[in-house]
Design a protein around this motif. Sequence first.
Motif, PDB file in Angstrom:
ATOM      1  N   LEU A  47       0.834  -1.199   0.000  1.00 23.98           N
ATOM      2  CA  LEU A  47       0.000   0.000   0.000  1.00 23.98           C
ATOM      3  C   LEU A  47       0.876   1.258   0.000  1.00 23.98           C
ATOM      4  O   LEU A  47       0.650   2.192  -0.777  1.00 23.98           O
ATOM      5  N   LEU A  48       1.878   1.276   0.850  1.00 23.73           N
ATOM      6  CA  LEU A  48       2.753   2.448   0.922  1.00 23.73           C
ATOM      7  C   LEU A  48       3.505   2.666  -0.391  1.00 23.73           C
ATOM      8  O   LEU A  48       3.695   3.804  -0.823  1.00 23.73           O
ATOM      9  N   GLY A  49       3.913   1.575  -1.029  1.00 26.88           N
ATOM     10  CA  GLY A  49       4.566   1.696  -2.335  1.00 26.88           C
ATOM     11  C   GLY A  49       3.629   2.298  -3.377  1.00 26.88           C
ATOM     12  O   GLY A  49       4.041   3.140  -4.184  1.00 26.88           O
ATOM     13  N   ALA A  50       2.372   1.886  -3.354  1.00 23.12           N
ATOM     14  CA  ALA A  50       1.392   2.430  -4.306  1.00 23.12           C
ATOM     15  C   ALA A  50       1.144   3.914  -4.038  1.00 23.12           C
ATOM     16  O   ALA A  50       1.024   4.708  -4.970  1.00 23.12           O
ATOM     17  N   VAL A  51       1.083   4.294  -2.759  1.00 26.56           N
ATOM     18  CA  VAL A  51       0.909   5.702  -2.408  1.00 26.56           C
ATOM     19  C   VAL A  51       2.107   6.504  -2.891  1.00 26.56           C
ATOM     20  O   VAL A  51       1.959   7.585  -3.483  1.00 26.56           O
ATOM     21  N   ARG A  52       3.288   5.987  -2.667  1.00 29.23           N
ATOM     22  CA  ARG A  52       4.512   6.679  -3.085  1.00 29.23           C
ATOM     23  C   ARG A  52       4.538   6.898  -4.586  1.00 29.23           C
ATOM     24  O   ARG A  52       4.969   7.937  -5.079  1.00 29.23           O
ATOM     25  N   GLU A  53       4.036   5.909  -5.328  1.00 33.64           N
ATOM     26  CA  GLU A  53       3.998   6.006  -6.790  1.00 33.64           C
ATOM     27  C   GLU A  53       2.788   6.798  -7.295  1.00 33.64           C
ATOM     28  O   GLU A  53       2.640   6.998  -8.489  1.00 33.64           O
ATOM     29  N   ASN A  54       1.924   7.205  -6.370  1.00 35.90           N
ATOM     30  CA  ASN A  54       0.698   7.928  -6.708  1.00 35.90           C
ATOM     31  C   ASN A  54      -0.166   7.141  -7.693  1.00 35.90           C
ATOM     32  O   ASN A  54      -0.790   7.706  -8.589  1.00 35.90           O
ATOM     33  N   ASP A  55      -0.203   5.828  -7.506  1.00 40.83           N
ATOM     34  CA  ASP A  55      -0.998   4.928  -8.344  1.00 40.83           C
ATOM     35  C   ASP A  55      -2.318   4.682  -7.623  1.00 40.83           C
ATOM     36  O   ASP A  55      -2.439   3.771  -6.801  1.00 40.83           O
ATOM     37  N   LEU A  56      -3.320   5.509  -7.913  1.00 39.35           N
ATOM     38  CA  LEU A  56      -4.570   5.478  -7.162  1.00 39.35           C
ATOM     39  C   LEU A  56      -5.322   4.164  -7.325  1.00 39.35           C
ATOM     40  O   LEU A  56      -5.958   3.700  -6.376  1.00 39.35           O
ATOM     41  N   GLU A  57      -5.238   3.549  -8.477  1.00 36.34           N
ATOM     42  CA  GLU A  57      -5.895   2.246  -8.668  1.00 36.34           C
ATOM     43  C   GLU A  57      -5.248   1.194  -7.771  1.00 36.34           C
ATOM     44  O   GLU A  57      -5.935   0.406  -7.120  1.00 36.34           O
ATOM     45  N   ALA A  58      -3.921   1.195  -7.712  1.00 32.08           N
ATOM     46  CA  ALA A  58      -3.206   0.249  -6.850  1.00 32.08           C
ATOM     47  C   ALA A  58      -3.449   0.559  -5.378  1.00 32.08           C
ATOM     48  O   ALA A  58      -3.542  -0.351  -4.558  1.00 32.08           O
ATOM     49  N   VAL A  59      -3.569   1.838  -5.035  1.00 29.10           N
ATOM     50  CA  VAL A  59      -3.841   2.224  -3.645  1.00 29.10           C
ATOM     51  C   VAL A  59      -5.159   1.609  -3.199  1.00 29.10           C
ATOM     52  O   VAL A  59      -5.244   1.013  -2.125  1.00 29.10           O
ATOM     53  N   GLU A  60      -6.197   1.734  -4.032  1.00 27.93           N
ATOM     54  CA  GLU A  60      -7.496   1.170  -3.659  1.00 27.93           C
ATOM     55  C   GLU A  60      -7.398  -0.342  -3.502  1.00 27.93           C
ATOM     56  O   GLU A  60      -7.924  -0.908  -2.535  1.00 27.93           O
ATOM     57  N   LYS A  61      -6.718  -0.996  -4.430  1.00 25.93           N
ATOM     58  CA  LYS A  61      -6.564  -2.462  -4.362  1.00 25.93           C
ATOM     59  C   LYS A  61      -5.815  -2.860  -3.095  1.00 25.93           C
ATOM     60  O   LYS A  61      -6.241  -3.749  -2.361  1.00 25.93           O
ATOM     61  N   GLU A  62      -4.697  -2.207  -2.832  1.00 25.41           N
ATOM     62  CA  GLU A  62      -3.883  -2.569  -1.671  1.00 25.41           C
ATOM     63  C   GLU A  62      -4.560  -2.191  -0.360  1.00 25.41           C
ATOM     64  O   GLU A  62      -4.358  -2.865   0.652  1.00 25.41           O
TER      65      GLU A  62
END
Length: 88
Positions: A47-62
């Motif tokens: 989740l933190l990696g997705a936030v760092r990458e600003n990947d909102l789709e991945a953030v929701e998934k994680e």
Amino acid sequence: MAGNDTFLKKTLLQAEINRLKHGDAQKDDLRPVLDWALIAGEHMGHLLGAVRENDLEAVEKELLHVAAPLMELHNALQREQLGKTEKT
């Protein structure tokens, strides 16, 4: 509050998917608190990696991948407390 209801439904669905894909229902029902905490922690890194990458789709998934084992952790804590109560 409607968004919370949707999130809870998605979390319950993710927990069910996790159990079907990765688990064993009987073992998961007896999985210790520590296991659920470690699983949630592992996904927190994703989740933190997705936030760092600003990947909102991945953030929701994680986010769901963190929430589902946290819910399982809560259930394991409840079972553990119930077991302690029954022994006394």
